[in-house]
Design an enzyme around this catalytic site. Structure first.
Site, short mmCIF file in Angstrom:
data_model
loop_
_atom_site.label_atom_id
_atom_site.label_comp_id
_atom_site.label_asym_id
_atom_site.label_seq_id
_atom_site.Cartn_x
_atom_site.Cartn_y
_atom_site.Cartn_z
N ASN A 95 13.81 70.58 18.44
CA ASN A 95 12.60 70.16 17.73
C ASN A 95 12.31 68.67 17.95
OD1 ASN A 95 12.66 72.74 16.87
ND2 ASN A 95 13.31 72.29 14.78
N ASP B 229 10.09 67.18 15.79
CA ASP B 229 9.37 66.81 14.57
C ASP B 229 10.03 65.76 13.70
OD1 ASP B 229 11.38 68.29 13.22
OD2 ASP B 229 10.16 70.11 13.19
N HIS C 164 14.77 67.97 23.45
CA HIS C 164 13.39 67.90 23.95
C HIS C 164 12.66 66.64 23.50
CE1 HIS C 164 13.48 72.58 24.45
NE2 HIS C 164 14.12 71.95 25.42
N CYS D 211 6.49 50.93 33.11
CA CYS D 211 7.73 50.13 33.08
C CYS D 211 8.90 50.89 32.47
CB CYS D 211 7.51 48.80 32.34
SG CYS D 211 7.35 49.01 30.56
N THR E 207 15.42 79.80 16.68
CA THR E 207 14.92 79.62 18.05
C THR E 207 14.74 80.98 18.71
OG1 THR E 207 15.31 78.70 20.26
CG2 THR E 207 17.28 79.18 18.95
N ASN F 118 17.64 84.14 12.03
CA ASN F 118 16.29 84.24 12.57
C ASN F 118 15.58 85.38 11.84
OD1 ASN F 118 13.97 84.65 14.42
ND2 ASN F 118 15.13 83.36 15.82
N GLU G 205 13.61 87.28 13.37
CA GLU G 205 13.43 88.33 14.38
C GLU G 205 14.64 88.39 15.31
OE1 GLU G 205 10.48 90.00 14.55
OE2 GLU G 205 9.48 88.73 13.05
#
Ligand code: BJW
Ligand code: ZN
Length: 243
Positions: free
Chosen positions: A101, A103, A118, A129, A187, A212, A214
Site C-alpha cells: 500500500n 496510503d 510499491h 535530478c 491482497t 481476506n 475472498e
C-alpha cells in the site's frame, strides 16, 4: 471461530512473524481497492494511469488521478486492522511488516518498521535530478509539480513495468524466508513480485495464514484461510495471541 483459535495459537508460538498487506486492509478506512466489484480498475484502465508510459504521455492527467487519490487517502483514518498490527509488532521479537500500500495508513496507526514495496504517495521524486522529498498536502495546488531544480516531479511509487526498490524487496524476501508465520492480509495476490513472497515463505517453512473476504490464487497453499474483513478478524486474532 475455531480457525481463529488455531491461528492465534500459531501467532503465540511464533518467534518470527512476517505480514504482507494489500489494499484490502485499508478498504474499511474508505480507501478504494484496485480489483473487485468496486475496485478502481473497474472504472479506470491501469495502463492509462499507473505506468511510466502514461506519465510520459500526459503527466498532468496522471497527476490529476493521484491528486484525487491523495484526497481520498488523506481523508481516511487507520482502522482496527492497522492498529492490531501495531500491537502485534510490540509482542513479537522478530516482526516485519511488508506492505504493497502507498496510503501511509500503517505509519499513521503507529507501525514502526514498514517495508513499502510499491512506494509512498506522500513522497515526490524528481525525474531530472532524482531528489525525493515528503509532501503531505491532501492536494497539490499546481499540476504537474516540479522540483527546485526545475525538473518534473512524479509520485514516488512503483508503476507497472518498473522495478521495486531492490533493497526493500530483498529485505522482504529475507523476512518471509526467515518467518515461522506469514500473515497475508487483504491482497488479491495477483501483482508480482509481491505475490511471489507468499509461495516463497511457504517453501521456506512458514505457516501461512490468509485474511481476506475472498479466495485468492494462494488460498490453496495457506495453512489457514480466514474469510472475512481484516478490521474484524485481525483484532480478534491478535487478542487471542495476547492471552
Ligand atoms: C479485503 C477487504 C477487507 C477487500 N478485509 N480483505 C505476467 C505474469 C507475472 C508478472 C507480470 C506479468 N505481466 C506483467 C507482469 C509484471 C507486473 C505484474 O505483476 N502484473 C500482473 C498484474 C500480471 N508487475 C510489475 O510490473 C511490477 N514490476 C516488475 O515486475 O518489475 C520488473 C522489472 C525488473 C527490472 C527492470 C524493470 C522491471 C510493479 C508492480 C507495481 C504495482 N503497482 C500498483 C500501483 C501503485 C500505484 C497506485 O496506487 O496507483 O500497486 S498496481 C496495484 O496492485 C497497487 C497494489 O499495491 C497492487 C496490489 O494490489 P492489492 O493490494 O492486492 O489490491 P487488490 O485491490 O488487487 O486486492 C484487494 C484484496 O483485498 C482482494 O483480494 C479483496 O478480496 C480483499 N479485501 N476488502 C480483507 N475489508
Ligand atoms: Zn530535481
Amino acid at each position: 471461530m475455531p480457525g481463529l483459535d488455531l491461528a492465534g495459537d500459531w501467532v503465540t508460538r511464533a518467534a518470527s512473524v512476517a505480514v504482507l498487506t494489500g489494499a484490502g486492509i485499508s478498504a474499511e478506512s474508505g480507501v478504494p481497492t484496485f480489483r473487485g466489484p468496486s475496485g478502481l480498475w473497474r472504472r479506470f484502465r491501469p495502463e492509462d494511469l499507473a505506468t511510466p508510459e502514461a506519465f510520459a504521455r500526459d503527466p498532468r492527467l496522471v497527476w490529476e488521478w493521484y491528486n484525487w487519490l491523495r484526497q481520498r487517502m488523506a481523508a481516511a483514518r487507520p482502522n482496527a486492522a492497522h492498529f492490531a498490527l501495531v500491537k502485534l509488532e510490540a509482542r513479537i521479537a522478530r516482526f516485519t511488516l511488508i506492505t504493497q500500500n502507498i496510503d501511509g495508513l500503517h505509519e499513521r496507526a503507529g507501525s514502526a518498521k514498514i517495508l513499502k514495496l510499491h512506494g509512498d504517495i506522500w513522497r515526490l521524486r524528481c525525474m531530472s535530478c532524482g531528489a525525493d522529498w515528503p509532501d503531505r498536502r491532501a492536494t497539490l495546488p499546481k499540476l504537474p509539480p516540479h522540483c527546485s531544480c526545475g525538473g518534473l516531479a512524479r509520485p514516488d511509487i512503483v508503476w507497472f513495468g518498473e522495478p521495486l526498490p531492490v533493497g526493500v524487496l530483498r529485505a522482504a524476501e529475507r523476512a518471509v524466508t526467515n518467518a515461522e508465520l506469514l500473515l497475508v492480509i487483504g491482497t488479491a495476490a495477483q501483482v508480482y513480485p509481491a505475490a511471489g513472497l507468499i509461495p516463497l515463505g511457504k517453501a521456506s517453512g512458514a505457516k501461512v495464514v490468509e485474511i481476506n473476504t475472498e479466495d485468492t490464487p494462494f488460498s490453496g497453499i495457506a495453512d489457514f484461510a480466514l474469510r472475512g474483513k481484516a478490521g474484524e478478524l485481525l483484532p480478534q486474532l491478535v487478542e487471542r495471541a495476547s492471552r
